[in-house]
Design an enzyme around this catalytic site. Structure first.
Site, mmCIF file in Angstrom:
data_model
loop_
_atom_site.group_PDB
_atom_site.id
_atom_site.type_symbol
_atom_site.label_atom_id
_atom_site.label_comp_id
_atom_site.label_asym_id
_atom_site.label_seq_id
_atom_site.Cartn_x
_atom_site.Cartn_y
_atom_site.Cartn_z
ATOM 1 N N HIS A 127 2.355 -13.012 -11.083
ATOM 2 C CA HIS A 127 3.381 -13.361 -10.100
ATOM 3 C C HIS A 127 3.172 -14.747 -9.495
ATOM 4 C CE1 HIS A 127 0.428 -11.555 -7.176
ATOM 5 N NE2 HIS A 127 0.905 -12.506 -6.384
ATOM 6 N N GLY A 177 -8.146 9.854 -26.220
ATOM 7 C CA GLY A 177 -7.760 10.964 -27.074
ATOM 8 C C GLY A 177 -7.989 12.343 -26.501
ATOM 9 N N VAL A 178 -7.766 12.502 -25.190
ATOM 10 C CA VAL A 178 -7.866 13.840 -24.601
ATOM 11 C C VAL A 178 -6.551 14.195 -23.913
ATOM 12 C CG1 VAL A 178 -10.363 13.794 -24.261
ATOM 13 C CG2 VAL A 178 -8.868 12.928 -22.456
ATOM 14 N N GLY A 201 -0.628 -16.278 -0.947
ATOM 15 C CA GLY A 201 -1.246 -17.502 -1.450
ATOM 16 C C GLY A 201 -2.677 -17.290 -1.909
ATOM 17 N N ASN A 202 -3.289 -16.165 -1.485
ATOM 18 C CA ASN A 202 -4.619 -15.823 -1.990
ATOM 19 C C ASN A 202 -4.561 -15.250 -3.403
ATOM 20 O OD1 ASN A 202 -5.714 -15.433 1.165
ATOM 21 N ND2 ASN A 202 -7.271 -15.979 -0.338
ATOM 22 N N SER A 203 -3.372 -14.868 -3.863
ATOM 23 C CA SER A 203 -3.240 -14.242 -5.182
ATOM 24 C C SER A 203 -3.844 -15.117 -6.270
ATOM 25 C CB SER A 203 -1.766 -13.995 -5.501
ATOM 26 O OG SER A 203 -1.223 -13.017 -4.653
ATOM 27 N N ASP A 208 -0.436 -7.448 -14.028
ATOM 28 C CA ASP A 208 -0.192 -8.661 -13.241
ATOM 29 C C ASP A 208 -1.250 -9.727 -13.507
ATOM 30 O OD1 ASP A 208 1.330 -10.224 -11.505
ATOM 31 O OD2 ASP A 208 0.134 -9.664 -9.774
#
Length: 364
Positions: free
Chosen positions: A101, A267-268, A209-211, A133
């Protein structure tokens, strides 16, 4: 005469007692002062360590600005996004790891990446994964310093961490806190609506803005990719979320090598009715884990000799609370390494390892 002498003796005695009190207080304060200085030296050594960690990691963190045209192409229709990213190296090439993003589908010429020393570098290639993301940006520049990566599977609640990023466009901002929780999932994260969630929660201040910035431990190692916040105000409320770095880099490496992400497959089939009563019946003190109700033939689970009735309690270093969490954990696991996990069978906890397969091999 006798009265005067008695008064003098009383006065002298009182004066002597007062002098003792002053001396005692002075000695006590001096001892306290020495303790304060010793403790201050200890705390300053700790603070100096924190400052050294920050100084060490900052050259590996970038500030990202993107501009994407809106519905039209006039200047007024442009949408700006700011975030952060982490430099890493794969093979002989350098990349920036960030959030999808942050890139926001911007064209290459509208992605600006600034290093800690102020240099501007341009994007050569962008690859993204919607489900997690995660995004990577290939860059071409000299004197790049890749980040040190820690073992995010060993992260525990209470561990002290730094968050570094660009809140409100303020690049290289550092905040400090702890890991508040691990394995957070089923979060409502606005429009991005991530399918695969397995977050660290932190109280280190994270704002818009920390993303894309890193979550860093006291060793100067990146352990998470800061991604989202829970907030009523739109700012920091002390609840931030980060993708464990092993999961983010696993996605990044697949994007680099294959151009897309192959989700892992164990695979369960799992018993959706497994509850506290069922757990108590088989000897577990509480309802935790995912109970196996079937095993896919030819799957990694079959190769690991998983049986119907087994309860998977840990996977890839994480406690398994229920079947939905196991699905998330498996989907974010790498395909090219042995994965440790734990099952509960016949009253005993048993450790096992498995190498997962690509999901598309087993899908019709």
């Amino acid at each position: 005469m006798r009265s005067f002498l008695a008064f003098s003796l009383v006065f002298l005695a009182a004066g002597f007692s007062l002098g003792q009190d002053i001396s005692f207080v002075s000695a006590d304060r001096e001892a306290m002062r020495e303790e304060i200085l010793a403790e201050a030296d200890f705390l300053e050594r700790q603070l100096n360590h924190l400052k050294r960690v920050v100084k060490y990691v900052r050259p590996s963190i970038v500030h990202i600005e993107t501009t994407m045209a809106g519905n039209g192409f006039s200047k007024s229709s442009e949408v700006d996004e700011a975030g952060a990213g982490i430099i890493f190296k794969h093979g002989k090439s350098f990349f920036v790891l960030t959030n999808r993003h942050v890139i926001n589908q911007a064209p290459l010429e509208r992605i600006r990446i600034y290093l800690e020393d102020g240099r501007l570098i341009r994007a050569k290639r962008v690859l993204t994964d919607r489900d997690t993301d995660v995004a990577i940006v290939e860059v071409d520049s000299d004197r790049l310093i890749p980040a040190e990566v820690g073992d995010s599977s060993q992260v525990e609640v209470g561990e002290k961490v730094f968050a570094v990023g660009s809140p409100f466009g303020l690049s290289q901002t550092v905040t400090y806190g702890i890991i508040s929780a691990v394995g957070r999932r089923n979060l409502q994260l606005g429009r991005q609506g991530l399918k695969l969630q397995n977050f660290f929660q932190t109280d280190a201040a994270i704002n818009p803005g920390n993303s894309g910035g890193p979550l860093i431990n006291l060793r100067g190692e990146v352990i998470g990719l800061n991604t989202a916040i829970a907030s009523n105000s739109g700012g920091n409320d002390g609840i931030g979320f980060a993708i464990p770095i092993h999961a983010a880099l696993g996605v990044a490496e697949q994007l680099i090598e294959k151009g897309q992400v192959a989700r892992a497959f164990f695979g369960v089939r799992m018993d959706a009715d497994f509850d506290a009563a069922g757990a108590k019946e088989i000897g577990l003190f509480r309802a935790r884990g995912a109970k196996v109700s079937g095993v896919t033939p030819g799957s990694p689970a079959e190769a690991a000799m998983i049986q119907v009735g087994d309860v998977i309690t840990k996977f890839y270093g994480q406690e398994v609370e229920d079947d939905l969490q196991l699905i998330n954990i498996v989907s974010l696991c790498p395909l090219d390494e042995d994965i440790r996990f734990e099952i509960y069978r016949d009253g005993k906890f048993i450790e096992k390892t498995v190498r997962l397969a690509a999901r598309n091999r087993f899908e019709n």
